[in-house]
Design a protein around this motif. Structure first.
Motif, PDB file in Angstrom:
ATOM      1  N   ARG A   1      -8.460  36.608  -2.733  1.00  0.00           N
ATOM      2  CA  ARG A   1      -9.420  36.157  -3.747  1.00  0.00           C
ATOM      3  C   ARG A   1      -9.807  34.699  -3.554  1.00  0.00           C
ATOM      4  N   ALA A   2      -8.877  33.864  -3.114  1.00  0.00           N
ATOM      5  CA  ALA A   2      -9.175  32.440  -2.924  1.00  0.00           C
ATOM      6  C   ALA A   2     -10.280  32.235  -1.893  1.00  0.00           C
ATOM      7  N   GLY A   3     -10.243  33.013  -0.812  1.00  0.00           N
ATOM      8  CA  GLY A   3     -11.296  32.916   0.189  1.00  0.00           C
ATOM      9  C   GLY A   3     -12.631  33.409  -0.349  1.00  0.00           C
ATOM     10  N   ALA A   4     -12.597  34.527  -1.084  1.00  0.00           N
ATOM     11  CA  ALA A   4     -13.828  35.079  -1.661  1.00  0.00           C
ATOM     12  C   ALA A   4     -14.419  34.117  -2.689  1.00  0.00           C
ATOM     13  N   ASP A   5     -13.558  33.521  -3.524  1.00  0.00           N
ATOM     14  CA  ASP A   5     -14.027  32.542  -4.508  1.00  0.00           C
ATOM     15  C   ASP A   5     -14.718  31.366  -3.826  1.00  0.00           C
ATOM     16  N   THR A   6     -14.115  30.907  -2.724  1.00  0.00           N
ATOM     17  CA  THR A   6     -14.677  29.773  -1.998  1.00  0.00           C
ATOM     18  C   THR A   6     -16.080  30.098  -1.501  1.00  0.00           C
ATOM     19  N   THR A   7     -16.245  31.254  -0.869  1.00  0.00           N
ATOM     20  CA  THR A   7     -17.557  31.644  -0.343  1.00  0.00           C
ATOM     21  C   THR A   7     -18.581  31.790  -1.454  1.00  0.00           C
TER      22      THR A   7
ATOM     23  N   THR B   1      -0.026  29.941  -3.662  1.00  0.00           N
ATOM     24  CA  THR B   1      -0.609  28.614  -3.474  1.00  0.00           C
ATOM     25  C   THR B   1      -0.741  28.272  -1.998  1.00  0.00           C
ATOM     26  N   LYS B   2       0.344  28.427  -1.243  1.00  0.00           N
ATOM     27  CA  LYS B   2       0.334  28.061   0.173  1.00  0.00           C
ATOM     28  C   LYS B   2      -0.691  28.875   0.967  1.00  0.00           C
ATOM     29  N   TYR B   3      -0.660  30.187   0.831  1.00  0.00           N
ATOM     30  CA  TYR B   3      -1.525  31.017   1.665  1.00  0.00           C
ATOM     31  C   TYR B   3      -2.963  31.077   1.137  1.00  0.00           C
ATOM     32  N   SER B   4      -3.145  30.863  -0.158  1.00  0.00           N
ATOM     33  CA  SER B   4      -4.511  30.798  -0.696  1.00  0.00           C
ATOM     34  C   SER B   4      -5.224  29.551  -0.196  1.00  0.00           C
ATOM     35  N   GLU B   5      -4.500  28.453  -0.071  1.00  0.00           N
ATOM     36  CA  GLU B   5      -5.112  27.234   0.459  1.00  0.00           C
ATOM     37  C   GLU B   5      -5.613  27.466   1.879  1.00  0.00           C
ATOM     38  N   GLY B   6      -4.840  28.211   2.673  1.00  0.00           N
ATOM     39  CA  GLY B   6      -5.280  28.551   4.021  1.00  0.00           C
ATOM     40  C   GLY B   6      -6.488  29.461   4.010  1.00  0.00           C
ATOM     41  N   SER B   7      -6.491  30.447   3.094  1.00  0.00           N
ATOM     42  CA  SER B   7      -7.612  31.377   2.970  1.00  0.00           C
ATOM     43  C   SER B   7      -8.884  30.639   2.575  1.00  0.00           C
ATOM     44  N   ALA B   8      -8.776  29.731   1.613  1.00  0.00           N
ATOM     45  CA  ALA B   8      -9.939  28.967   1.158  1.00  0.00           C
ATOM     46  C   ALA B   8     -10.458  28.053   2.264  1.00  0.00           C
ATOM     47  N   GLU B   9      -9.556  27.453   3.036  1.00  0.00           N
ATOM     48  CA  GLU B   9      -9.974  26.562   4.114  1.00  0.00           C
ATOM     49  C   GLU B   9     -10.711  27.329   5.211  1.00  0.00           C
ATOM     50  N   LEU B  10     -10.229  28.526   5.560  1.00  0.00           N
ATOM     51  CA  LEU B  10     -10.932  29.344   6.545  1.00  0.00           C
ATOM     52  C   LEU B  10     -12.327  29.723   6.052  1.00  0.00           C
ATOM     53  N   ALA B  11     -12.420  30.074   4.765  1.00  0.00           N
ATOM     54  CA  ALA B  11     -13.720  30.417   4.190  1.00  0.00           C
ATOM     55  C   ALA B  11     -14.663  29.218   4.244  1.00  0.00           C
ATOM     56  N   CYS B  12     -14.124  28.019   4.010  1.00  0.00           N
ATOM     57  CA  CYS B  12     -14.933  26.800   4.108  1.00  0.00           C
ATOM     58  C   CYS B  12     -15.453  26.605   5.522  1.00  0.00           C
ATOM     59  N   GLN B  13     -14.605  26.833   6.507  1.00  0.00           N
ATOM     60  CA  GLN B  13     -15.016  26.652   7.896  1.00  0.00           C
ATOM     61  C   GLN B  13     -16.158  27.587   8.263  1.00  0.00           C
ATOM     62  N   MET B  14     -16.064  28.862   7.842  1.00  0.00           N
ATOM     63  CA  MET B  14     -17.144  29.795   8.113  1.00  0.00           C
ATOM     64  C   MET B  14     -18.405  29.398   7.356  1.00  0.00           C
TER      65      MET B  14
ATOM     66  N   ALA C   1     -21.525  20.654   2.433  1.00  0.00           N
ATOM     67  CA  ALA C   1     -20.294  21.199   2.997  1.00  0.00           C
ATOM     68  C   ALA C   1     -19.591  22.066   1.964  1.00  0.00           C
ATOM     69  N   GLY C   2     -18.925  23.109   2.421  1.00  0.00           N
ATOM     70  CA  GLY C   2     -18.217  23.985   1.509  1.00  0.00           C
ATOM     71  C   GLY C   2     -17.002  23.304   0.890  1.00  0.00           C
ATOM     72  N   GLU C   3     -16.732  23.652  -0.351  1.00  0.00           N
ATOM     73  CA  GLU C   3     -15.563  23.121  -1.052  1.00  0.00           C
ATOM     74  C   GLU C   3     -14.596  24.262  -1.337  1.00  0.00           C
ATOM     75  N   PRO C   4     -13.319  24.107  -0.996  1.00  0.00           N
ATOM     76  CA  PRO C   4     -12.362  25.191  -1.254  1.00  0.00           C
ATOM     77  C   PRO C   4     -12.187  25.440  -2.742  1.00  0.00           C
ATOM     78  N   ALA C   5     -12.106  26.712  -3.114  1.00  0.00           N
ATOM     79  CA  ALA C   5     -11.893  27.068  -4.517  1.00  0.00           C
ATOM     80  C   ALA C   5     -10.433  26.837  -4.894  1.00  0.00           C
ATOM     81  N   ALA C   6     -10.198  26.695  -6.186  1.00  0.00           N
ATOM     82  CA  ALA C   6      -8.831  26.508  -6.671  1.00  0.00           C
ATOM     83  C   ALA C   6      -8.012  27.765  -6.437  1.00  0.00           C
ATOM     84  N   THR C   7      -6.749  27.588  -6.150  1.00  0.00           N
ATOM     85  CA  THR C   7      -5.854  28.739  -6.002  1.00  0.00           C
ATOM     86  C   THR C   7      -5.474  29.259  -7.390  1.00  0.00           C
ATOM     87  N   ALA C   8      -4.867  30.428  -7.442  1.00  0.00           N
ATOM     88  CA  ALA C   8      -4.479  31.024  -8.729  1.00  0.00           C
ATOM     89  C   ALA C   8      -3.491  30.105  -9.458  1.00  0.00           C
ATOM     90  N   SER C   9      -3.648  30.015 -10.755  1.00  0.00           N
ATOM     91  CA  SER C   9      -2.753  29.183 -11.555  1.00  0.00           C
ATOM     92  C   SER C   9      -1.394  29.857 -11.705  1.00  0.00           C
TER      93      SER C   9
END
Length: 227
Positions: free
Chosen positions: A110-116, A50-63, A73-81
């Motif tokens: 995967r969280a970053g890839a899902d976001t993109t 959860t913690k590191y996926s949120e960071g991964s998704a946020e970086l993907a949003c920034q790019m 604007a990009g929306e971060p994807a949900a982290t793994a349940s």
């Protein structure tokens, strides 16, 4: 427009650090506590993902936002349940507990890839799988497909497919049909794939023969660390 090699490398490096840090912390937990307590293992793994996926998704949003000035604007994807993490932990623990850190890293990546991908599908963008670093034959094969229109076919069970640990390859997106990432050459990847008879397994054999000594040295070093 072309994404510079410097910008892309900085983005990949930051994502990779998140993936690696999550895997490292999982490894340290296992070294300290073992794997007998499945509930404790799953709870810790879920917290890391959860913690590191949120960071991964946020970086993907920034790019994504940097490339999609004319889009939403990009929306971060949900982290793994919790259930997804629990299933990964249980399956990996039964098959090969040493791979648990890799499982954590994969879910974070995967969280970053899902976001993109999910934003690209929403906005009608094109995508490409861009190799980075020591690229495996499977990723070379994917990269040889070039730029393609994003669609729901890219998702399986709501998530990006072909995401694996120990991989710094990433999705790139574009909106104008012309932009690209510096150094991304799908024609060269396609040439290598066809030279192996359009067979990913044959490409794996070619890749292994070319890098046998380095691969074996890495395996020996990893084995020595486990002793």
């Amino acid at each position: 427009m072309q994404i510079s090699a410097k910008t892309w490398n900085e983005y990949i490096t930051r994502l990779s650090r998140l993936n690696q840090k999550a895997g490292q912390l999982m490894r340290e937990y296992i070294d300290a506590h073992g794997i007998a307590d499945t509930d404790g293992l799953v709870a810790y793994a879920y917290g890391l993902v959860t913690k590191y996926s949120e960071g991964s998704a946020e970086l993907a949003c920034q790019m994504y936002d940097a490339l999609a000035a004319a889009a939403k604007a990009g929306e971060p994807a949900a982290t793994a349940s919790y259930g997804e993490v629990a299933r990964m932990v249980s399956a990996t623990k039964d098959q090969n507990p040493a791979n648990l850190p890799n499982g954590i890293s994969r879910l974070v990546k995967r969280a970053g890839a899902d976001t993109t991908l999910k934003n690209a599908i929403r906005d009608g963008a094109e995508w490409a799988w861009v190799p980075h670093g020591d690229t495996c034959p499977f990723c070379i094969t994917l990269a040889s497909n070039g730029w393609q229109k994003a669609s729901q076919k890219l998702l399986k069970g709501g998530h990006a497919e072909h995401i694996h640990a120990n991989c710094d390859c990433e999705y790139a997106i574009r909106f104008d049909g012309r932009s690209t990432v510096a150094g991304y050459d799908p024609d060269e990847y396609l040439r290598r794939y066809r030279a192996a008879g359009s067979d990913v397994n044959a490409l794996r054999r070619v890749n292994y023969a070319k890098n046998r000594e380095r691969i074996n040295a890495q395996k020996r070093a990893a084995y020595a660390l486990r002793q």
